[in-house]
Design a protein around this motif. Structure first.
Motif, PDB file in Angstrom:
ATOM      1  N   GLU A 276       0.801  -1.223   0.000  1.00 16.05           N
ATOM      2  CA  GLU A 276       0.000   0.000   0.000  1.00 16.05           C
ATOM      3  C   GLU A 276       0.833   1.272   0.000  1.00 16.05           C
ATOM      4  N   THR A 277       2.042   1.236   0.585  1.00 13.64           N
ATOM      5  CA  THR A 277       2.828   2.455   0.738  1.00 13.64           C
ATOM      6  C   THR A 277       4.247   2.239   0.220  1.00 13.64           C
ATOM      7  N   LEU A 278       4.954   3.348  -0.010  1.00 14.66           N
ATOM      8  CA  LEU A 278       6.346   3.259  -0.446  1.00 14.66           C
ATOM      9  C   LEU A 278       7.238   2.555   0.577  1.00 14.66           C
TER      10      LEU A 278
ATOM     11  N   ASP B 107       6.365   0.218   2.584  1.00 14.47           N
ATOM     12  CA  ASP B 107       6.031  -1.207   2.439  1.00 14.47           C
ATOM     13  C   ASP B 107       6.700  -1.791   1.201  1.00 14.47           C
TER      14      ASP B 107
ATOM     15  N   ILE C   2      13.122   5.994   0.285  1.00 15.05           N
ATOM     16  CA  ILE C   2      12.679   5.072   1.328  1.00 15.05           C
ATOM     17  C   ILE C   2      13.927   4.516   1.982  1.00 15.05           C
TER      18      ILE C   2
ATOM     19  N   TYR D 165       4.731  -0.213  -9.336  1.00 15.66           N
ATOM     20  CA  TYR D 165       4.068   0.320  -8.143  1.00 15.66           C
ATOM     21  C   TYR D 165       3.519   1.715  -8.431  1.00 15.66           C
TER      22      TYR D 165
ATOM     23  N   PRO E 137       6.876  11.481   2.857  1.00 21.14           N
ATOM     24  CA  PRO E 137       6.277  11.121   4.153  1.00 21.14           C
ATOM     25  C   PRO E 137       7.163  10.238   5.021  1.00 21.14           C
ATOM     26  N   SER E 138       8.127   9.517   4.413  1.00 19.32           N
ATOM     27  CA  SER E 138       8.970   8.618   5.211  1.00 19.32           C
ATOM     28  C   SER E 138      10.229   9.301   5.722  1.00 19.32           C
TER      29      SER E 138
ATOM     30  N   THR F 132       2.649  10.694  -4.981  1.00 18.38           N
ATOM     31  CA  THR F 132       2.182  10.564  -3.599  1.00 18.38           C
ATOM     32  C   THR F 132       0.941   9.670  -3.614  1.00 18.38           C
ATOM     33  N   ARG F 133       0.431   9.370  -2.447  1.00 12.28           N
ATOM     34  CA  ARG F 133      -0.738   8.488  -2.362  1.00 12.28           C
ATOM     35  C   ARG F 133      -1.972   9.117  -2.978  1.00 12.28           C
ATOM     36  N   HIS F 134      -1.980  10.444  -3.128  1.00  9.24           N
ATOM     37  CA  HIS F 134      -3.177  11.133  -3.620  1.00  9.24           C
ATOM     38  C   HIS F 134      -2.966  11.800  -4.977  1.00  9.24           C
TER      39      HIS F 134
END
Length: 344
Positions: A20-22, A24, A58, A170, A212-213, A246-248
């Protein structure tokens, strides 16, 4: 060189389709790589496939902020690779630095800083696939552990293309929409020493959304996260541009050297990506052909299938075939959805 272990390559591609996320994604990919090249920490950076500027980072048990501060103090940031205006897809290469081995020219401070951070060996791998450079993976081993060997380099090179494909897939898993512009653009000015001279109230919010990380708790953290953009802006006339997933949706980060009495100042602007900024990167991330990209440009201008056919001197059947391929790659159901997805 033996073929890539199919189980590792398959697991890497499967992981990219499920996480779901970078962070991850980074964990899933390096767990698979650990089966071939054991390591204690990693840093995975993505690259804008058009400009070569970084677009995400990441890390897990990677280099500390203190490490990068030491490199900055030693003047090594100006010696590190900078984004290229026209990135090339050279073959996947792996470079090893070992604290127990003589440093390359000017690298003594780098090895000393690695040692101070507790690392004894670094393996840096270019992630190349489909004639493009998608990012870089840095693997680290703790001091006292076996150094990365030629066998480790050979194993890492084997898995570079599947890792690059996993990273690209991804990003391309979601529809390529611009990030909703819910706040004004963020602007920072870095001085010649990469310290923040001024910033808008929204700048930190934008950067936290883009990275975000990363720990962005202080102004020094912010400047360290932007040093590569600033250094590249000082070396070229055109602005440095990165489309950041980004996620959005996609954001756009631009860096440009300022003209004035204080040499070396660089302005960093972060905001929602415009359609014009986004389309070239979308063509790369989503494997669009040059003709498919041209068809999208005509669709975004509001032209009908017949008008596109006449303009490109193609049959309407061929235009429709291009549109079907575009819809499949970008995961939309038609022209209206395509235009709504890519428009600001």
């Amino acid at each position: 060189m033996p073929p890539v272990p199919l189980s590792v390559a398959h697991a890497a591609r499967k992981a990219a389709a499920q996480v779901e996320t970078l962070p991850d994604l980074g964990g899933a990919l390096t767990r698979q790589l650990h089966r071939l090249v054991p390591h204690d920490g990693y840093m995975l950076s993505g690259q804008d496939p058009v400009t070569g500027a970084g677009c995400f980072l990441i890390e897990h048990h990677g280099y500390s902020c203190a490490h990068f501060r030491r490199l900055k103090t030693a003047g090594l940031f100006d010696q590190r690779p900078h984004p290229s205006r026209r990135p090339t897809a050279a073959p996947a290469t792996a470079v090893v630095l070992n604290v127990a081995v003589a440093a390359p020219q000017g690298g003594a401070a780098l090895l000393e800083s690695m040692d101070m951070d507790g690392w004894g060996s670094e393996l840096r791998l270019r992630l190349v696939d489909r004639a493009a450079h998608w990012g870089t993976l840095v693997l680290l081993r703790e001091r006292g552990r076996p150094l990365f060997s030629q066998a480790d380099i050979d194993s890492a090179r084997q898995i570079a293309a599947p890792l690059a494909a996993s990273l690209r897939e991804y990003v391309a898993r979601a529809r390529p929409r611009p990030l909703p512009a819910t706040m004004p653009p963020g602007v920072l000015v870095l001085d010649g020493n990469d310290a923040i001279a001024s910033a808008t109230p929204t700048a930190r919010h934008w950067l936290r959304m883009c990275f975000p990380s990363s720990a962005l708790d202080t102004d020094e953290d912010l400047s360290l996260s932007l040093w590569n953009f600033a250094a590249a802006a000082r070396r070229q006339d055109d602005p440095v541009l990165s489309r950041i997933p980004t996620r959005h949706g996609f954001a756009a980060l631009q860096a440009q050297q300022l003209a004035g009495a204080r040499p070396g100042e660089v302005a960093i602007t972060v905001q929602a990506a415009t359609t014009g900024q986004l389309l070239p990167a979308v063509a790369a991330w989503y494997s669009l052909t040059p003709r498919e990209r041209t068809v999208i440009e005509h669709v975004l201008e509001g032209r009908s299938g017949k008008q596109i056919s006449r303009s490109l001197e193609l049959s309407q059947y061929t235009v429709n075939d291009h549109l079907k391929a575009i819809y499949r790659k970008i995961r939309v159901n038609g022209r209206d959805e395509l235009a709504a997805t890519l428009s600001c």
